[in-house]
Design a protein around this motif. Structure first.
Motif, mmCIF file in Angstrom:
data_model
loop_
_atom_site.group_PDB
_atom_site.id
_atom_site.type_symbol
_atom_site.label_atom_id
_atom_site.label_comp_id
_atom_site.label_asym_id
_atom_site.label_seq_id
_atom_site.Cartn_x
_atom_site.Cartn_y
_atom_site.Cartn_z
ATOM 1 N N GLY A 99 0.957 -1.212 0.048
ATOM 2 C CA GLY A 99 -0.202 0.006 0.126
ATOM 3 C C GLY A 99 0.804 1.126 0.209
ATOM 4 N N PRO A 100 0.128 2.420 0.129
ATOM 5 C CA PRO A 100 -1.332 2.372 0.063
ATOM 6 C C PRO A 100 -1.923 2.036 -1.198
ATOM 7 C CG PRO A 100 -0.446 4.681 -0.228
ATOM 8 C CD PRO A 100 0.751 3.859 -0.300
ATOM 9 N N LEU A 101 -2.872 1.312 -1.033
ATOM 10 C CA LEU A 101 -3.840 0.916 -2.323
ATOM 11 C C LEU A 101 -5.480 1.304 -2.270
ATOM 12 C CD1 LEU A 101 -2.894 -2.801 -1.738
ATOM 13 C CD2 LEU A 101 -2.056 -1.493 -3.519
ATOM 14 N N GLN A 146 -7.599 -5.824 7.824
ATOM 15 C CA GLN A 146 -7.806 -5.453 9.193
ATOM 16 C C GLN A 146 -8.102 -3.913 9.041
ATOM 17 O OE1 GLN A 146 -7.269 -7.358 12.045
ATOM 18 N NE2 GLN A 146 -6.781 -9.032 10.913
ATOM 19 N N ASP A 147 -9.129 -3.480 10.006
ATOM 20 C CA ASP A 147 -9.402 -2.253 10.117
ATOM 21 C C ASP A 147 -8.428 -1.023 10.573
ATOM 22 O OD1 ASP A 147 -9.487 -2.808 12.722
ATOM 23 O OD2 ASP A 147 -11.364 -2.081 13.088
ATOM 24 N N ARG A 148 -7.500 -1.574 10.972
ATOM 25 C CA ARG A 148 -6.493 -0.654 11.412
ATOM 26 C C ARG A 148 -5.466 -0.124 10.257
ATOM 27 N NH1 ARG A 148 -3.502 -5.431 13.462
ATOM 28 N NH2 ARG A 148 -2.056 -5.941 11.769
ATOM 29 N N ASP A 149 -5.412 -0.954 9.036
ATOM 30 C CA ASP A 149 -4.836 -0.607 7.938
ATOM 31 C C ASP A 149 -5.768 0.125 6.821
ATOM 32 O OD1 ASP A 149 -2.640 -1.952 8.583
ATOM 33 O OD2 ASP A 149 -3.468 -3.905 8.073
ATOM 34 N N VAL A 150 -7.063 0.332 7.314
ATOM 35 C CA VAL A 150 -7.842 1.249 6.405
ATOM 36 C C VAL A 150 -8.103 2.591 6.812
ATOM 37 C CG1 VAL A 150 -10.371 1.146 5.404
ATOM 38 C CG2 VAL A 150 -9.035 -0.894 5.691
ATOM 39 N N ARG A 151 -8.005 3.550 5.868
ATOM 40 C CA ARG A 151 -8.224 4.718 6.216
ATOM 41 C C ARG A 151 -8.998 5.494 4.997
ATOM 42 N NH1 ARG A 151 -4.587 7.905 3.261
ATOM 43 N NH2 ARG A 151 -2.913 6.815 2.648
ATOM 44 N N ILE A 167 -11.299 4.585 0.264
ATOM 45 C CA ILE A 167 -10.353 4.338 1.061
ATOM 46 C C ILE A 167 -9.262 3.941 0.711
ATOM 47 C CG2 ILE A 167 -12.310 3.369 2.516
ATOM 48 C CD1 ILE A 167 -11.262 0.518 2.164
ATOM 49 N N HIS A 168 -7.983 4.089 1.473
ATOM 50 C CA HIS A 168 -6.869 3.367 0.908
ATOM 51 C C HIS A 168 -6.559 2.328 1.982
ATOM 52 C CE1 HIS A 168 -5.986 6.514 -1.751
ATOM 53 N NE2 HIS A 168 -6.780 7.455 -0.863
ATOM 54 N N VAL A 169 -5.913 1.348 1.538
ATOM 55 C CA VAL A 169 -5.318 0.416 2.553
ATOM 56 C C VAL A 169 -3.763 0.323 2.644
ATOM 57 C CG1 VAL A 169 -5.192 -2.188 2.529
ATOM 58 C CG2 VAL A 169 -7.241 -1.237 1.329
ATOM 59 N N ASP A 170 -3.467 0.610 3.743
ATOM 60 C CA ASP A 170 -1.877 0.739 4.046
ATOM 61 C C ASP A 170 -1.381 -0.642 4.254
ATOM 62 O OD1 ASP A 170 -2.306 3.681 3.774
ATOM 63 O OD2 ASP A 170 -3.066 3.777 5.724
ATOM 64 N N GLY A 171 -0.035 -0.589 4.479
ATOM 65 C CA GLY A 171 0.761 -1.668 4.704
ATOM 66 C C GLY A 171 0.784 -2.624 3.474
ATOM 67 N N VAL A 172 0.543 -3.945 3.949
ATOM 68 C CA VAL A 172 0.900 -4.983 2.880
ATOM 69 C C VAL A 172 -0.353 -5.997 2.854
ATOM 70 C CG1 VAL A 172 2.350 -7.017 2.305
ATOM 71 C CG2 VAL A 172 3.437 -4.936 3.071
ATOM 72 N N LEU A 173 -0.889 -6.116 1.569
ATOM 73 C CA LEU A 173 -1.873 -6.884 1.315
ATOM 74 C C LEU A 173 -1.507 -8.443 0.868
ATOM 75 C CD1 LEU A 173 -4.941 -7.568 1.141
ATOM 76 C CD2 LEU A 173 -4.910 -6.522 -1.057
ATOM 77 N N GLU A 174 -1.542 -9.040 1.708
ATOM 78 C CA GLU A 174 -1.155 -10.602 1.325
ATOM 79 C C GLU A 174 -2.027 -11.304 0.587
ATOM 80 O OE1 GLU A 174 1.783 -11.820 2.218
ATOM 81 O OE2 GLU A 174 2.545 -10.283 3.617
ATOM 82 N N LEU A 175 -1.601 -12.168 -0.392
ATOM 83 C CA LEU A 175 -2.691 -12.778 -1.577
ATOM 84 C C LEU A 175 -3.596 -13.693 -0.674
ATOM 85 C CD1 LEU A 175 -3.582 -13.655 -3.917
ATOM 86 C CD2 LEU A 175 -1.616 -15.335 -4.170
ATOM 87 N N ALA A 176 -3.279 -14.121 0.685
ATOM 88 C CA ALA A 176 -4.077 -14.896 1.466
ATOM 89 C C ALA A 176 -5.340 -13.991 2.179
ATOM 90 C CB ALA A 176 -3.321 -15.436 2.485
ATOM 91 N N ARG A 177 -5.054 -12.787 2.115
ATOM 92 C CA ARG A 177 -6.349 -12.049 2.553
ATOM 93 C C ARG A 177 -7.292 -11.638 1.201
ATOM 94 N NH1 ARG A 177 -6.614 -11.981 7.488
ATOM 95 N NH2 ARG A 177 -7.678 -10.000 7.667
ATOM 96 N N VAL A 178 -6.872 -11.927 0.164
ATOM 97 C CA VAL A 178 -7.613 -11.820 -0.984
ATOM 98 C C VAL A 178 -8.800 -12.711 -1.222
ATOM 99 C CG1 VAL A 178 -7.543 -11.567 -3.546
ATOM 100 C CG2 VAL A 178 -6.008 -10.321 -2.335
ATOM 101 N N ALA A 179 -10.015 -12.588 -0.891
ATOM 102 C CA ALA A 179 -11.168 -13.771 -1.051
ATOM 103 C C ALA A 179 -11.380 -14.132 -2.205
ATOM 104 C CB ALA A 179 -12.319 -13.052 -0.127
ATOM 105 N N ALA A 180 -11.326 -13.101 -3.418
ATOM 106 C CA ALA A 180 -11.961 -13.451 -4.599
ATOM 107 C C ALA A 180 -11.431 -12.071 -5.746
ATOM 108 C CB ALA A 180 -13.520 -13.570 -4.819
#
Length: 150
Positions: free
Chosen positions: A26-28, A76-81, A88-101
């Motif tokens: 991120g940010p994404l 995680q809500d702490r990574d969203v602003r 919104i922006h997703v901060d940090g790292v988004l791991e493939l395992a967190r992608v649902a679809a």
């Protein structure tokens, strides 16, 4: 800690990075069901709000030249602003395992940009599991080849 379902419009390059590195940094930029969205549609249920968020992410790609590909991810809500503009922006790292679809527009599935509906119409989004990431990349590459051939 709670999670937020986010809808991230992805470029072809982001898809390759997601496959190769198994993460995006991120940010994404993304959409999600926010308090602002709930207040704007007080009678909508959670499914309707999720649908609207996924449509907004997909619609942001229409006309950009990018294939319509949206990742649905639980973050995680702490990574969203919020950015105050409906995104919104997703901060940090988004791991493939967190992608649902992964959700693909008709342009990608059919290999034809003209398969996308008019701007005022909802986009048809086909669901793909993340285990099908290689196939999703093949479809986006096929669309790119069609674009350069035409």
């Amino acid at each position: 800690m709670t999670t937020v379902r986010c809808y991230l419009p992805l470029s072809a390059e982001s898809l390759v990075r997601l496959r190769d590195e198994r993460r995006l940094t991120g940010p994404l930029r993304a959409t999600a069901v926010t308090e602002q969205a709930r207040a704007a549609e007080p009678t909508a249920d959670e499914d309707e709000l999720e649908y609207a968020a996924s449509q907004a992410a997909a619609a942001s790609l229409v006309g950009s030249g990018a294939p319509v590909v949206v990742a649905a991810a639980d973050v995680q809500d702490r990574d969203v602003r919020a950015d105050g503009g409906g995104w919104i922006h997703v901060d940090g790292v988004l791991e493939l395992a967190r992608v649902a679809a992964l959700h693909l527009g008709d342009d990608v599935v059919s290999g034809r940009r003209e398969a996308l509906p008019a701007p005022e119409e909802d986009l048809e989004l086909s669901w793909f599991d993340t285990t099908e990431l290689d196939h999703v990349l093949e479809l986006t590459e096929r669309l790119a080849r069609t674009d350069t051939a035409g």
